[in-house]
Design a protein around this motif. Sequence first.
Motif, mmCIF file in Angstrom:
data_model
loop_
_atom_site.group_PDB
_atom_site.id
_atom_site.type_symbol
_atom_site.label_atom_id
_atom_site.label_comp_id
_atom_site.label_asym_id
_atom_site.label_seq_id
_atom_site.Cartn_x
_atom_site.Cartn_y
_atom_site.Cartn_z
ATOM 1 N N ILE A 85 46.847 37.251 41.049
ATOM 2 C CA ILE A 85 47.616 38.431 41.424
ATOM 3 C C ILE A 85 46.759 39.279 42.368
ATOM 4 C CG2 ILE A 85 48.742 40.537 40.604
ATOM 5 C CD1 ILE A 85 49.267 39.173 37.971
ATOM 6 N N PRO A 86 47.174 39.498 43.584
ATOM 7 C CA PRO A 86 46.399 40.393 44.462
ATOM 8 C C PRO A 86 46.333 41.798 43.859
ATOM 9 C CG PRO A 86 48.044 39.149 45.704
ATOM 10 C CD PRO A 86 48.366 38.954 44.264
ATOM 11 N N TRP A 87 45.220 42.470 44.068
ATOM 12 C CA TRP A 87 45.081 43.805 43.492
ATOM 13 C C TRP A 87 44.256 44.695 44.399
ATOM 14 C CZ3 TRP A 87 39.966 45.023 42.636
ATOM 15 C CH2 TRP A 87 39.079 43.949 42.463
ATOM 16 N N ALA A 88 44.509 45.988 44.248
ATOM 17 C CA ALA A 88 43.739 47.034 44.937
ATOM 18 C C ALA A 88 43.510 48.137 43.920
ATOM 19 C CB ALA A 88 44.489 47.559 46.156
ATOM 20 N N MET A 89 42.270 48.320 43.512
ATOM 21 C CA MET A 89 41.949 49.267 42.450
ATOM 22 C C MET A 89 40.811 50.166 42.890
ATOM 23 S SD MET A 89 42.154 46.835 39.078
ATOM 24 C CE MET A 89 43.517 45.668 38.879
ATOM 25 N N ALA A 90 40.917 51.406 42.510
ATOM 26 C CA ALA A 90 39.878 52.376 42.810
ATOM 27 C C ALA A 90 38.744 52.233 41.808
ATOM 28 C CB ALA A 90 40.445 53.794 42.765
ATOM 29 N N VAL A 91 37.528 52.435 42.248
ATOM 30 C CA VAL A 91 36.348 52.425 41.390
ATOM 31 C C VAL A 91 35.500 53.636 41.753
ATOM 32 C CG1 VAL A 91 36.311 49.920 41.093
ATOM 33 C CG2 VAL A 91 35.103 50.938 43.021
ATOM 34 N N LYS A 92 34.566 53.946 40.890
ATOM 35 C CA LYS A 92 33.660 55.054 41.161
ATOM 36 C C LYS A 92 32.612 54.648 42.185
ATOM 37 C CE LYS A 92 34.170 57.127 36.572
ATOM 38 N NZ LYS A 92 33.484 57.544 35.325
ATOM 39 N N ALA A 93 32.087 55.650 42.849
ATOM 40 C CA ALA A 93 31.069 55.375 43.868
ATOM 41 C C ALA A 93 29.788 54.833 43.260
ATOM 42 C CB ALA A 93 30.766 56.648 44.669
ATOM 43 N N SER A 94 29.577 55.061 41.961
ATOM 44 C CA SER A 94 28.358 54.581 41.311
ATOM 45 C C SER A 94 28.457 53.132 40.862
ATOM 46 C CB SER A 94 28.034 55.459 40.102
ATOM 47 O OG SER A 94 29.111 55.460 39.174
ATOM 48 N N THR A 95 29.606 52.470 41.057
ATOM 49 C CA THR A 95 29.748 51.067 40.670
ATOM 50 C C THR A 95 28.752 50.212 41.448
ATOM 51 O OG1 THR A 95 32.094 51.412 40.195
ATOM 52 C CG2 THR A 95 31.347 49.145 40.496
ATOM 53 N N SER A 96 28.065 49.319 40.724
ATOM 54 C CA SER A 96 27.014 48.519 41.353
ATOM 55 C C SER A 96 27.593 47.252 41.969
ATOM 56 C CB SER A 96 25.936 48.154 40.325
ATOM 57 O OG SER A 96 26.516 47.458 39.240
ATOM 58 N N ALA A 97 26.953 46.780 43.040
ATOM 59 C CA ALA A 97 27.378 45.566 43.731
ATOM 60 C C ALA A 97 26.206 45.042 44.550
ATOM 61 C CB ALA A 97 28.586 45.835 44.624
ATOM 62 N N TYR A 98 26.345 43.780 44.976
ATOM 63 C CA TYR A 98 25.370 43.154 45.856
ATOM 64 C C TYR A 98 25.960 43.025 47.255
ATOM 65 C CZ TYR A 98 22.943 41.734 41.590
ATOM 66 O OH TYR A 98 22.284 41.728 40.397
ATOM 67 N N PRO A 99 25.145 42.988 48.282
ATOM 68 C CA PRO A 99 25.673 42.737 49.630
ATOM 69 C C PRO A 99 26.353 41.372 49.706
ATOM 70 C CG PRO A 99 23.408 43.553 49.720
ATOM 71 C CD PRO A 99 23.689 43.261 48.288
ATOM 72 N N ALA A 100 27.188 41.201 50.707
ATOM 73 C CA ALA A 100 27.945 39.951 50.836
ATOM 74 C C ALA A 100 27.035 38.763 51.101
ATOM 75 C CB ALA A 100 28.972 40.082 51.960
ATOM 76 N N ASP A 101 25.872 38.977 51.720
ATOM 77 C CA ASP A 101 24.983 37.861 52.029
ATOM 78 C C ASP A 101 24.025 37.530 50.899
ATOM 79 O OD1 ASP A 101 23.613 40.195 52.185
ATOM 80 O OD2 ASP A 101 22.657 39.800 54.106
ATOM 81 N N ALA A 102 24.121 38.233 49.765
ATOM 82 C CA ALA A 102 23.258 37.932 48.623
ATOM 83 C C ALA A 102 23.712 36.634 47.957
ATOM 84 C CB ALA A 102 23.274 39.084 47.621
ATOM 85 N N ILE A 103 22.770 35.766 47.646
ATOM 86 C CA ILE A 103 23.077 34.461 47.061
ATOM 87 C C ILE A 103 22.219 34.282 45.812
ATOM 88 C CG2 ILE A 103 23.046 31.960 47.420
ATOM 89 C CD1 ILE A 103 23.380 32.456 50.387
#
Length: 613
Positions: free
Chosen positions: A435-453
């Motif tokens: 199911i495609p989705w678009a959800m808001a998250v807080k600015a403090s949510t952690s993530a890695y850059p797209a090129d991280a492997i």
Amino acid sequence: MNKNAPVNARIRLAIAQWPDDAPRGAVTTFCAEHGITRKTFYAILARARDEGQAAVLEPRSRRPKTSPTRLSEDLKQDTLKVRAALESSGLDHGPISVHDKMIALGMHAPSPASLARIFRERNVARSEPAKKPRASYRRFVYPAPNACWQLDATEYVLTGGRKCVIFQLQDDHSRLAVASHVASGETSEAAMAVVKKGIEAHGVPQRLLTDNGAALNPSRRGVEGQLVTYVTSLGVKAITGKPYKPTTQGKNERFHQTLFRWLDKQPLAATHQELQEMVDRFDLVYNTERPHQGLPGRITPQQSWDATAVAEAPRPKPLPVLPEPQASGPAAMCQVAATVHMVSDQASAPVNWRLFVPEAWDDTCADTNEHAEAVAARRVKARIPDYVRNRPKWELALEMINELAHWGRTCPVAVADAGYGDNALFRLEPTRRSIPWAMAVKASTSAYPADAIPELAERTSPKGRPSVPRYRQDPASLAELAGAAGRGQLRQVTWRHGTKTGRGNRAAAMKSRFLALRVRPASRHKNPVAHRTRLPRTENRARPLPLRGTVLPGPPPPRHPRVSGPPVHHQETPCHPKSSRGSLSLYRVLKELQRILIRQLARCPYCQHAPPT
């Protein structure tokens, strides 16, 4: 020839047949040729003359005639009985624990090494040579009680699959269980409640060690939590361990294991009050009766607390003035609903909804029996069904989406605010269902850059667990990743036309600047039942409970197992707890039992209708 090796039978026979008139020097030459000593030669020859030639062909047994230290069979049985008694009581039942218990009972106790050998011989314990030894860890202990407390929380499953959280507060020096608290979730309010309970009973500590959870100490995330604000005002230094290194809080993690081993032997709790009483009884046994192997002399935590002077309390600071919650509004009146809307460019309409019950309206979340009775009376007065309990809104939302799918209404795109999007489990469900989705998250949510492997770490030893792919860099918040992209990546987009026009906006266009950034999520959320929650033993249940999914613990709508259509709660995912049969999942076992029950009763136990033929 090795001097400890037995002499060959041919050499023994030659010595036994040695002639009396052998020339001078023949014995020395014979011994040199066959690699034996003259002493061995004459010992075998003397034995042949005393016992006969046939007796010397085999060496004498080196087994002693008597063994005073050999353990009798009765003593071995006594050790097994003591171990079984400790295991049935939910206490530690290893060799050291059995040794100490036998001494306390006035029995003759073998050494811990002998006990370990007995347990392995009787197949009640197994050898684990690959287990990391205790000496390999860097141990630390504070010099006095109240110098440092450790706080952590762990999940527990009540009857009906309902989850709750147990907070355990432990003194680092004496291992004393300072306080415990049962709550509906891992929140800052519950963490403050257990700390206040511990301070009231044992005074103010100098330090408080926790992990980096949002409810305990999110300082490494750039946020000051309520618990940190409270303890800092008392002069307590709030410290944390390194992220993803739980061995820093190893004392408390081992404390959880001891608690759950004891709870596994108790009846399954139905409410928070019952579980709190059980945890309080465990704290009393843990502090005063159970010898602690991590303390010198294996004394109890209470004895260790009393043996050393308590550390001086820190200088308190003014307490922060926190706003008191107002008993008004929809949440206080239990008038909050979670809804699913179908929307278009012109209008929106609610198609499904659920009543959201706050903790204040759930008697199973009450702290005392009196409070629970008052809440139950209020629920009866408001005519709230008994099966409607406090559940997170994201679980209610997933349940409504499942129900709409059963009605034949598929979700083309799921849109939700940060109240739902911040939960990683909720974000994973639409992805798993395509199911495609678009959800808001807080600015403090952690993530890695797209090129991280993710990369495999280089193994330096063949022993130990195999390495798994891991990111070799720390995650960053979405705000930091967006800032690193720069202002040049922003694009102005008209995302809606409203009704208010202006001098420079005749079309009532709503414009804003957006940044499209591809990232890799860094949330480490997992299925709580399959990966973190300890499932206690299920003996002594009052009645069979309906089957419920691991993600959605609420009562499912009536379903026949063989009716074709999209599933509702029991999703086949790798997160279901696995049984000891390997590929046979616990969910498949329960589903097959449900089918057998329907065939025996000739009707569905939920809707009382006959199953389809």
